[in-house]
Design a protein around this motif. Sequence first.
Motif, short mmCIF file in Angstrom:
data_model
loop_
_atom_site.label_atom_id
_atom_site.label_comp_id
_atom_site.label_asym_id
_atom_site.label_seq_id
_atom_site.Cartn_x
_atom_site.Cartn_y
_atom_site.Cartn_z
N HIS A 14 -15.44 -37.25 -38.45
CA HIS A 14 -15.34 -37.93 -36.80
C HIS A 14 -13.15 -38.60 -37.60
N LEU A 15 -13.41 -39.92 -38.03
CA LEU A 15 -12.71 -40.65 -38.90
C LEU A 15 -11.45 -39.85 -39.11
N GLY A 16 -11.63 -38.91 -40.08
CA GLY A 16 -10.74 -37.13 -40.11
C GLY A 16 -9.73 -36.77 -39.79
N THR A 17 -10.46 -36.73 -38.79
CA THR A 17 -9.50 -35.76 -37.41
C THR A 17 -9.29 -36.29 -36.59
N ILE A 18 -9.67 -37.86 -36.15
CA ILE A 18 -9.34 -37.87 -35.09
C ILE A 18 -8.05 -39.25 -35.26
N LEU A 50 -10.42 -31.04 -29.72
CA LEU A 50 -12.19 -30.67 -29.44
C LEU A 50 -12.89 -30.66 -30.53
N PHE A 51 -12.29 -30.59 -31.88
CA PHE A 51 -13.61 -30.48 -33.49
C PHE A 51 -13.89 -31.64 -32.87
N THR A 52 -13.11 -32.77 -33.05
CA THR A 52 -13.55 -34.54 -33.05
C THR A 52 -15.36 -34.32 -31.82
N ALA A 53 -14.78 -33.78 -30.84
CA ALA A 53 -15.39 -34.50 -29.90
C ALA A 53 -17.00 -33.56 -29.95
N MET A 54 -16.64 -32.54 -30.79
CA MET A 54 -18.40 -31.44 -31.16
C MET A 54 -18.63 -32.64 -31.72
N VAL A 55 -18.34 -33.28 -32.99
CA VAL A 55 -18.82 -33.70 -33.96
C VAL A 55 -19.50 -34.82 -33.28
N THR A 56 -18.62 -35.50 -32.66
CA THR A 56 -19.35 -36.66 -31.82
C THR A 56 -21.17 -36.64 -31.48
N LEU A 57 -21.17 -35.50 -30.32
CA LEU A 57 -21.70 -35.23 -30.01
C LEU A 57 -23.12 -35.08 -31.13
N LEU A 58 -23.35 -34.56 -32.20
CA LEU A 58 -23.88 -33.91 -33.13
C LEU A 58 -24.52 -35.71 -34.03
N MET A 59 -23.68 -36.27 -33.39
CA MET A 59 -23.54 -38.17 -33.95
C MET A 59 -24.62 -38.53 -32.94
N SER A 60 -26.18 -39.23 -33.46
CA SER A 60 -26.79 -40.20 -32.44
C SER A 60 -25.78 -41.38 -32.35
N ALA A 61 -26.54 -41.54 -31.11
CA ALA A 61 -25.61 -43.22 -30.59
C ALA A 61 -26.29 -44.09 -31.16
#
Length: 132
Positions: A14-18, A50-61
């Motif tokens: 996420h950090l690498g894309t954002i 788009l990629f980072t949004a999909m990655v974040t959906l895999l990360m639990s809050a």
Amino acid sequence: MNLDLWYETLSFMHLGTIAPAFLMATFMMVTKKGTEVHKLIGRIYMVLMLFTAMVTLLMSAQVGPRLFNHFGFIHLLSVLVLYCVPSAYWAIKNGNVKRHRWSMIGLYIGGLIVAGGFTLMPGRMLGNMLFG
């Protein structure tokens, strides 16, 4: 792979894309619109978002209430990105510059500035890394 390593891997993806997406978006906000450079960087930016949004959906809050022991309020920003990027793309493809502009501004503010601000909060990984 244990869950901590999975979360850490996703965090760095996420950090690498954002990080580059933020730099690209900031550059595009202050430079001339409609140029070939703007279009090229814009396409790359949209893919990164788009990629980072999909990655974040895999990360639990990690902070606050969670739905299904996974999704938190922060995930609403991921949904915002998944809406704004295609919306902005189709708007510009159909010649609707005004809608494209406002979708991109909304994405920049909500998907980068607001979400970025949340990452610095206590209890969040990046906030803890930077501020202890």
